[in-house]
Design an enzyme around this catalytic site. Structure first.
Site, mmCIF file in Angstrom:
data_model
loop_
_atom_site.group_PDB
_atom_site.id
_atom_site.type_symbol
_atom_site.label_atom_id
_atom_site.label_comp_id
_atom_site.label_asym_id
_atom_site.label_seq_id
_atom_site.Cartn_x
_atom_site.Cartn_y
_atom_site.Cartn_z
ATOM 1 N N SER A 170 0.965 8.836 8.419
ATOM 2 C CA SER A 170 2.003 9.865 8.595
ATOM 3 C C SER A 170 2.242 10.580 7.279
ATOM 4 O O SER A 170 2.505 9.939 6.270
ATOM 5 C CB SER A 170 3.318 9.215 9.044
ATOM 6 O OG SER A 170 3.126 8.571 10.268
ATOM 7 N N GLU A 213 5.628 11.605 2.755
ATOM 8 C CA GLU A 213 5.533 10.168 2.511
ATOM 9 C C GLU A 213 4.591 9.876 1.347
ATOM 10 O O GLU A 213 4.936 9.111 0.447
ATOM 11 C CB GLU A 213 4.997 9.482 3.781
ATOM 12 C CG GLU A 213 5.971 8.489 4.369
ATOM 13 C CD GLU A 213 5.337 7.682 5.494
ATOM 14 O OE1 GLU A 213 5.800 7.843 6.617
ATOM 15 O OE2 GLU A 213 4.404 6.901 5.235
ATOM 16 N N ARG A 221 11.220 4.061 4.070
ATOM 17 C CA ARG A 221 10.064 4.548 3.285
ATOM 18 C C ARG A 221 10.455 4.857 1.834
ATOM 19 O O ARG A 221 9.982 5.847 1.253
ATOM 20 C CB ARG A 221 9.459 5.805 3.921
ATOM 21 C CG ARG A 221 8.924 5.623 5.310
ATOM 22 C CD ARG A 221 7.731 4.666 5.379
ATOM 23 N NE ARG A 221 7.176 4.686 6.702
ATOM 24 C CZ ARG A 221 7.599 3.902 7.706
ATOM 25 N NH1 ARG A 221 8.542 2.994 7.495
ATOM 26 N NH2 ARG A 221 7.042 3.983 8.899
HETATM 27 C C1 LIG Z 1 -4.377 5.339 8.730
HETATM 28 C C2 LIG Z 1 -3.139 5.031 7.933
HETATM 29 C C3 LIG Z 1 -2.039 4.459 8.565
HETATM 30 C C4 LIG Z 1 -0.878 4.150 7.843
HETATM 31 N N1 LIG Z 1 0.163 3.588 8.500
HETATM 32 C C5 LIG Z 1 1.300 3.273 7.813
HETATM 33 C C6 LIG Z 1 2.403 2.670 8.488
HETATM 34 O O1 LIG Z 1 2.351 2.377 9.671
HETATM 35 N N2 LIG Z 1 3.520 2.406 7.778
HETATM 36 C C7 LIG Z 1 3.604 2.685 6.434
HETATM 37 O O2 LIG Z 1 4.661 2.406 5.843
HETATM 38 N N3 LIG Z 1 2.574 3.252 5.767
HETATM 39 C C8 LIG Z 1 1.435 3.553 6.418
HETATM 40 N N4 LIG Z 1 0.377 4.140 5.762
HETATM 41 C C9 LIG Z 1 0.512 4.454 4.329
HETATM 42 C C10 LIG Z 1 -0.083 3.366 3.395
HETATM 43 O O3 LIG Z 1 -0.970 2.545 4.083
HETATM 44 C C11 LIG Z 1 1.002 2.500 2.760
HETATM 45 O O4 LIG Z 1 1.964 3.293 2.109
HETATM 46 C C12 LIG Z 1 0.422 1.503 1.759
HETATM 47 O O5 LIG Z 1 1.425 0.627 1.320
HETATM 48 C C13 LIG Z 1 -0.224 2.178 0.543
HETATM 49 O O6 LIG Z 1 -0.939 1.165 -0.144
HETATM 50 P P1 LIG Z 1 -2.043 1.525 -1.220
HETATM 51 O O7 LIG Z 1 -2.430 0.250 -1.888
HETATM 52 O O8 LIG Z 1 -3.130 2.280 -0.586
HETATM 53 O O9 LIG Z 1 -1.202 2.414 -2.247
HETATM 54 P P2 LIG Z 1 -1.686 3.734 -3.022
HETATM 55 O O10 LIG Z 1 -1.886 4.826 -2.053
HETATM 56 O O11 LIG Z 1 -2.803 3.411 -3.936
HETATM 57 O O12 LIG Z 1 -0.384 4.028 -3.877
HETATM 58 C C14 LIG Z 1 0.807 4.468 -3.257
HETATM 59 C C15 LIG Z 1 1.923 4.486 -4.303
HETATM 60 O O13 LIG Z 1 2.204 3.152 -4.710
HETATM 61 C C16 LIG Z 1 2.004 3.006 -6.117
HETATM 62 N N5 LIG Z 1 1.432 1.685 -6.340
HETATM 63 C C17 LIG Z 1 0.341 1.153 -5.731
HETATM 64 N N6 LIG Z 1 0.154 -0.102 -6.162
HETATM 65 C C18 LIG Z 1 1.151 -0.367 -7.044
HETATM 66 C C19 LIG Z 1 1.497 -1.490 -7.844
HETATM 67 N N7 LIG Z 1 0.791 -2.621 -7.837
HETATM 68 N N8 LIG Z 1 2.570 -1.409 -8.673
HETATM 69 C C20 LIG Z 1 3.308 -0.266 -8.723
HETATM 70 N N9 LIG Z 1 3.033 0.828 -7.989
HETATM 71 C C21 LIG Z 1 1.971 0.778 -7.161
HETATM 72 C C22 LIG Z 1 1.078 4.145 -6.511
HETATM 73 O O14 LIG Z 1 1.239 4.477 -7.875
HETATM 74 C C23 LIG Z 1 1.539 5.232 -5.575
HETATM 75 O O15 LIG Z 1 2.712 5.837 -6.097
HETATM 76 C C24 LIG Z 1 -0.813 4.441 6.451
HETATM 77 C C25 LIG Z 1 -1.919 5.012 5.806
HETATM 78 C C26 LIG Z 1 -3.073 5.294 6.537
HETATM 79 C C27 LIG Z 1 -4.264 5.882 5.839
#
Ligand SMILES: Cc1cc2nc3c(=O)[nH]c(=O)nc-3n(C[C@H](O)[C@H](O)[C@H](O)COP(=O)(O)OP(=O)(O)OC[C@H]3O[C@@H](n4cnc5c(N)ncnc54)[C@H](O)[C@@H]3O)c2cc1C
Length: 345
Positions: free
Chosen positions: A241, A336, A167
Site C-alpha cells: 500500500s 506509507e 503505520r
Molecule cells: C507486497 C507488499 C506488501 C506489503 N504489505 C504490508 C502490510 O500488510 N502491512 C505493512 O505494515 N506493511 C506492508 N508492506 C510494507 C513493508 O513490507 C513493511 O513496511 C516492512 O516492515 C518494510 O521492511 P523492510 O525491511 O523492507 O524495510 P525497508 O523498506 O528497507 O525500510 C523501511 C524504513 O525502515 C527503516 N529501517 C529498516 N530497517 C531498519 C533498522 N534495522 N533500524 C532502523 N531503521 C530501519 C529504513 O531506513 C526505512 O526508513 C508491504 C510491502 C510489499 C512490497
C-alpha cells in the site's frame, strides 16, 4: 569478513519497486560486535546520517544516494524467557519478518499469525508498526535494542518509548530517525487468541473446510489471501500500500459522509479512518498507467513499476494522486513508504 563495503553499489535488486539507483557506498554488517566500528568509520567519513536499508520493501528511491547505505544483516532468533503461557522471543534486525512468523508458529507460540507474509526485515517492523488483518506488531511488541547513529549509544526501547500508532512510531519522526534497530522482542503465547474478523480470513478458512483453526492455519489463510490479492514484487515492482488510510475527526468524517454516502469509514482511536483505496478509485486512478509507472488494476492503493519507471516518475504519480484526492475529498493522503533521498510528499 562480517562488514562488507561496496563503492557505487547498484540498488535495483535491493528495493521491491525495482527502481534503478546507486549508493555511493553500501555497508553491510553481519555481526553485532562490528556495528560500533562500522558506525564510527561512517561518522568519520561523512557528516550526515547513513540511510538504513532492510529489505527495501517500504522505500521509494528517487535518485542516487550520496550518504552511506547501511544494511544491518544481523541474523538470529531465540526464546528469551517463558513465564506460564507467555513466551518472549527475540529476533535480530536482519531476519526476514515472515521467517520469524513461521519460526514462532513452528515452536508452538501464537500472536504473529495475522502478520504472515509481510515482506521485509524484523528491524523495520517497528519503524512503521507493520499491520495487517486487524493486528499490528505493537499488539505483541515487548522491546527493542537500538544504537544511536550519531553517538553510538545503545538503548532499550519499550512500547511506550516507541510511541506506536497507525503505520507510525517515534522512529519515523524527525528526531527519531537517528536509531539503528538491532534486535526486537515479542511476547507471544502458547494459547491461541485468534483474530478472524478482518478481511476474508473467515471465508478463506471456510473454503478450506476449517471450522476451528490453529494459529498455523490462520497464517496459511492470510498468506493465501495475500498471494491472491497483492502483486508479487518479484514480477511487478511495488511497495505494498502506497498511501495510509487517512484519520480524520468525527465531525470531518460526518461532513464527508453527507457528501459521499458510499465512502467506507471505520472507527479508530478518537478519530475515524477513511478508505484511501476507495477515494483513489473514485478519482479514476485504478489501473492507470503512464509509461511504466502505474496504479495496480486490482488495488488502487498499490503503485506499481511495470519495468523501467524511475523513482521520480513514481513520486510524480503519487503527487498527482494526492492532489486529485485532496481536490475532491479535501483530505491529503500520506505516503506509507519512506522516500529517499528525502522529499516532501
Ligand atoms: C507486497 C507488499 C506488501 C506489503 N504489505 C504490508 C502490510 O500488510 N502491512 C505493512 O505494515 N506493511 C506492508 N508492506 C510494507 C513493508 O513490507 C513493511 O513496511 C516492512 O516492515 C518494510 O521492511 P523492510 O525491511 O523492507 O524495510 P525497508 O523498506 O528497507 O525500510 C523501511 C524504513 O525502515 C527503516 N529501517 C529498516 N530497517 C531498519 C533498522 N534495522 N533500524 C532502523 N531503521 C530501519 C529504513 O531506513 C526505512 O526508513 C508491504 C510491502 C510489499 C512490497
Amino acid at each position: 569478513m562480517s562488514i562488507t563495503w561496496i563503492e557505487g553499489a547498484p540498488l535495483r535488486a535491493l528495493n521491491t519497486f525495482g527502481v534503478t539507483a546507486q549508493a555511493r557506498q553500501l555497508c553491510r554488517i553481519e555481526s553485532l560486535s562490528d556495528v560500533p566500528r562500522a558506525l564510527a568509520r561512517i561518522r568519520d567519513q561523512e557528516a550526515g546520517l547513513p540511510c538504513v536499508l532492510g529489505g527495501g520493501s517500504n522505500l521509494l528511491i528517487t535518485g542516487d544516494i550520496e550518504q552511506t547505505v547501511l544494511q544491518p544483516a544481523l541474523l538470529g532468533r531465540r526464546v528469551v524467557r517463558e513465564v506460564g503461557t507467555r513466551v518472549i522471543v527475540e529476533a535480530m534486525a536482519g531476519e526476514s519478518w515472515d521467517a520469524l512468523v513461521r519460526w514462532s508458529l513452528r515452536i508452538g507460540v501464537c500472536g504473529l499469525e495475522n502478520l504472515a507474509l509481510i515482506p521485509g526485515t524484523v528491524g523495520a517492523a517497528p519503524i512503521q508498526n507493520i499491520g495487517a488483518y486487524g493486528v499490528e506488531q505493537r499488539d505483541t511488541f515487548e522491546s527493542l535494542d537500538a544504537i544511536n547513529l550519531h553517538t553510538g549509544r545503545m538503548r532499550r526501547f519499550d512500547a511506550k518509548d516507541c510511541a506506536f500508532a497507525y503505520r507510525d512510531s517515534v522512529f519515523k519522526q524527525a528526531d527519531g530517525g537517528a536509531w539503528l534497530v538491532l534486535a526486537v522482542r515479542y511476547t507471544l503465547s502458547r494459547e491461541a487468541s485468534l483474530k478472524l474478523d478482518d478481511g476474508e480470513i473467515r471465508s478463506e478458512l471456510a473454503s478450506c473446510g476449517i471450522e476451528s483453526p490453529t494459529c498455523l492455519q490462520v497464517a496459511d489463510a492470510v498468506s493465501s489471501i495475500r498471494r491472491r490479492k497483492l502483486p508479487d514484487p518479484a514480477t511487478l515492482g511495488n511497495a505494498g500500500s502506497f498511501f495510509k488510510n487517512p484519520l480524520v475527526s468525527t465531525a470531518q468524517a460526518a461532513a464527508l459522509k453527507a457528501r459521499e454516502p458510499h465512502l467506507p469509514v471505520w472507527p479508530a482511536a478518537d478519530s475515524v479512518k477513511l478508505a484511501a483505496a476507495w477515494m483513489i478509485e473514485q478519482c479514476g486512478w485504478k489501473g492507470y498507467r503512464d509509461g511504466d509507472a502505474g496504479v495496480h488494476s486490482q488495488h488502487a492503493l498499490v503503485l506499481v513499476n511495470h519495468g523501467q519507471a524511475s523513482g521520480a516518475e513514481l513520486l510524480g504519480l503519487a503527487r498527482r494522486i494526492q492532489d486529485s484526492v485532496e481536490q475532491r475529498f479535501g483530505v491529503r493522503l500520506e505516503a506509507e513508504p519512506v522516500v529517499v533521498p528525502a522529499a516532501t510528499l
